[in-house]
Write a protein that holds these residues in place. Structure first.
Motif, PDB file in Angstrom:
ATOM      1  N   UNK A  37       0.824  -1.198   0.000  1.00  0.00           N
ATOM      2  CA  UNK A  37       0.000   0.000   0.000  1.00  0.00           C
ATOM      3  C   UNK A  37       0.861   1.252   0.000  1.00  0.00           C
ATOM      4  N   UNK A  38       0.251   2.358  -0.336  1.00  0.00           N
ATOM      5  CA  UNK A  38       0.955   3.634  -0.328  1.00  0.00           C
ATOM      6  C   UNK A  38       1.378   3.991   1.090  1.00  0.00           C
ATOM      7  N   UNK A  39       2.595   4.457   1.239  1.00  0.00           N
ATOM      8  CA  UNK A  39       3.096   4.830   2.559  1.00  0.00           C
ATOM      9  C   UNK A  39       2.710   6.274   2.843  1.00  0.00           C
ATOM     10  N   UNK A  40       1.659   6.452   3.626  1.00  0.00           N
ATOM     11  CA  UNK A  40       1.153   7.792   3.921  1.00  0.00           C
ATOM     12  C   UNK A  40       1.903   8.452   5.070  1.00  0.00           C
ATOM     13  N   UNK A  41       2.498   7.665   5.939  1.00  0.00           N
ATOM     14  CA  UNK A  41       3.130   8.223   7.127  1.00  0.00           C
ATOM     15  C   UNK A  41       4.339   9.067   6.762  1.00  0.00           C
ATOM     16  N   UNK A  42       5.180   8.567   5.866  1.00  0.00           N
ATOM     17  CA  UNK A  42       6.361   9.318   5.462  1.00  0.00           C
ATOM     18  C   UNK A  42       5.970  10.660   4.843  1.00  0.00           C
ATOM     19  N   UNK A  43       4.872  10.677   4.112  1.00  0.00           N
ATOM     20  CA  UNK A  43       4.398  11.932   3.508  1.00  0.00           C
ATOM     21  C   UNK A  43       3.876  12.890   4.569  1.00  0.00           C
ATOM     22  N   UNK A  44       3.145  12.360   5.551  1.00  0.00           N
ATOM     23  CA  UNK A  44       2.555  13.210   6.577  1.00  0.00           C
ATOM     24  C   UNK A  44       3.560  13.627   7.644  1.00  0.00           C
ATOM     25  N   UNK A  45       4.510  12.725   7.961  1.00  0.00           N
ATOM     26  CA  UNK A  45       5.486  12.975   9.020  1.00  0.00           C
ATOM     27  C   UNK A  45       6.893  12.627   8.531  1.00  0.00           C
ATOM     28  N   UNK A  46       7.458  13.438   7.645  1.00  0.00           N
ATOM     29  CA  UNK A  46       8.773  13.108   7.068  1.00  0.00           C
ATOM     30  C   UNK A  46       9.908  13.122   8.082  1.00  0.00           C
ATOM     31  N   UNK A  47       9.673  13.710   9.276  1.00  0.00           N
ATOM     32  CA  UNK A  47      10.724  13.788  10.287  1.00  0.00           C
ATOM     33  C   UNK A  47      10.792  12.558  11.179  1.00  0.00           C
ATOM     34  N   UNK A  48       9.820  11.653  11.064  1.00  0.00           N
ATOM     35  CA  UNK A  48       9.786  10.476  11.935  1.00  0.00           C
ATOM     36  C   UNK A  48      10.786   9.436  11.440  1.00  0.00           C
ATOM     37  N   UNK A  49      11.685   8.973  12.306  1.00  0.00           N
ATOM     38  CA  UNK A  49      12.657   7.945  11.901  1.00  0.00           C
ATOM     39  C   UNK A  49      11.958   6.667  11.457  1.00  0.00           C
ATOM     40  N   UNK A  50      12.547   5.986  10.511  1.00  0.00           N
ATOM     41  CA  UNK A  50      11.967   4.767   9.944  1.00  0.00           C
ATOM     42  C   UNK A  50      12.774   3.552  10.379  1.00  0.00           C
ATOM     43  N   UNK A  51      12.061   2.505  10.798  1.00  0.00           N
ATOM     44  CA  UNK A  51      12.675   1.215  11.101  1.00  0.00           C
ATOM     45  C   UNK A  51      12.224   0.240  10.019  1.00  0.00           C
ATOM     46  N   UNK A  52      13.128  -0.142   9.135  1.00  0.00           N
ATOM     47  CA  UNK A  52      12.777  -1.042   8.040  1.00  0.00           C
ATOM     48  C   UNK A  52      12.762  -2.509   8.471  1.00  0.00           C
ATOM     49  N   UNK A  53      13.514  -2.812   9.531  1.00  0.00           N
ATOM     50  CA  UNK A  53      13.556  -4.173  10.066  1.00  0.00           C
ATOM     51  C   UNK A  53      13.987  -4.075  11.511  1.00  0.00           C
ATOM     52  N   UNK A  54      13.802  -5.154  12.282  1.00  0.00           N
ATOM     53  CA  UNK A  54      14.232  -5.121  13.682  1.00  0.00           C
ATOM     54  C   UNK A  54      15.747  -5.106  13.792  1.00  0.00           C
ATOM     55  N   UNK A  55      16.442  -5.665  12.837  1.00  0.00           N
ATOM     56  CA  UNK A  55      17.895  -5.565  12.825  1.00  0.00           C
ATOM     57  C   UNK A  55      18.321  -4.109  12.638  1.00  0.00           C
ATOM     58  N   UNK A  56      17.558  -3.396  11.835  1.00  0.00           N
ATOM     59  CA  UNK A  56      17.783  -1.975  11.602  1.00  0.00           C
ATOM     60  C   UNK A  56      17.615  -1.203  12.910  1.00  0.00           C
ATOM     61  N   UNK A  57      16.617  -1.556  13.703  1.00  0.00           N
ATOM     62  CA  UNK A  57      16.365  -0.890  14.981  1.00  0.00           C
ATOM     63  C   UNK A  57      17.549  -1.059  15.927  1.00  0.00           C
TER      64      UNK A  57
END
Length: 224
Positions: free
Chosen positions: A194-214
């Motif tokens: 689905x379309x990622x709406x969160x990045x568009x609405x909150x571009x300053x929020x850090x993204x965790x792509x995987x738990x290893x990434x976290x």
């Protein structure tokens, strides 16, 4: 995330358990049986992260149809049947929970009964003994901040020192309104479809792509 973190608040569906795509599929099927035709993109845009009560209100407003108590019961039975067949924890989350060096809890829009069943199915129950908080316990569910503030208060943590990990727009909005630090988890199977709406609405929020990434982004939160 620039303040000391003393508590991590996990959303459940789509963060701890890879359930959102299953929930969407069951809801789409059950709604089609009463003449409401929607798809997964519609579910993600309008219902992701919301309680069933909120979804019911949205359906009434959009389609002029009040879902019956029988519909909810049938949906929950069908969903649990699907959970028992295919529900899994998100990849790597058990290792993360086992290695965290600070308190954590769960705050979900789902019911307590469904949440406890889902945690049992995925082998996560032991991690959240006595630390489950649900929308049933507050007046307003996500995107209102009530649930996250309730969780923080119950865990004796200051909102500013809480880190919320969320996958939904409603959840991220709620965490922002609560004045908490947050991260957007994108490792669930529903995000890719689905379309990622969160990045568009909150571009300053850090993204965790995987738990290893976290673990790589926030090493200070883990047992050394």
């Amino acid at each position: 995330m620039n303040k000391k973190i003393t508590l991590i608040i996990f959303d459940c569906d789509g963060v701890l358990i890879d359930s959102e795509i299953l929930s969407a599929q069951v809801l789409i099927q059950k709604l089609s049986e009463i003449g409401i035709v929607i798809d997964t993109d519609y579910v993600q845009k309008h219902y992701l992260g919301c309680s069933f009560k909120s979804v019911t209100e949205k359906i009434l407003n959009a389609f002029g149809l009040q879902l019956s108590a029988e519909f909810e019961d049938e949906y929950r039975v069908a969903l649990m049947a699907q959970f028992n067949k295919t529900l899994q924890a998100t990849l790597g989350v058990k290792d993360v929970l086992a290695q965290l060096s600070l308190p954590f809890c769960l705050a979900t829009s789902s019911s307590r009964a469904r949440t406890q069943q889902a945690l049992a199915i995925t082998g996560l129950s032991d991690f959240f003994e006595g630390t489950i908080f649900t929308a049933e316990e507050v007046k307003n569910g996500k995107p209102a901040p009530d649930l996250f503030l309730h969780a923080a208060h119950s865990m004796a943590a200051s909102p500013a020192n809480c880190l919320v990990i969320e996958d939904s727009l409603a959840g991220v909005t709620a965490a922002k309104a609560a004045g908490m630090q947050l991260a957007h988890y994108k490792g669930g199977s529903h995000i890719a479809e689905s379309e990622d709406m969160i990045t568009k609405a909150f571009p300053d929020v850090p993204v965790i792509k995987s738990w290893q990434d976290f673990e790589f982004i926030q090493p200070s939160l883990f047992i050394k």
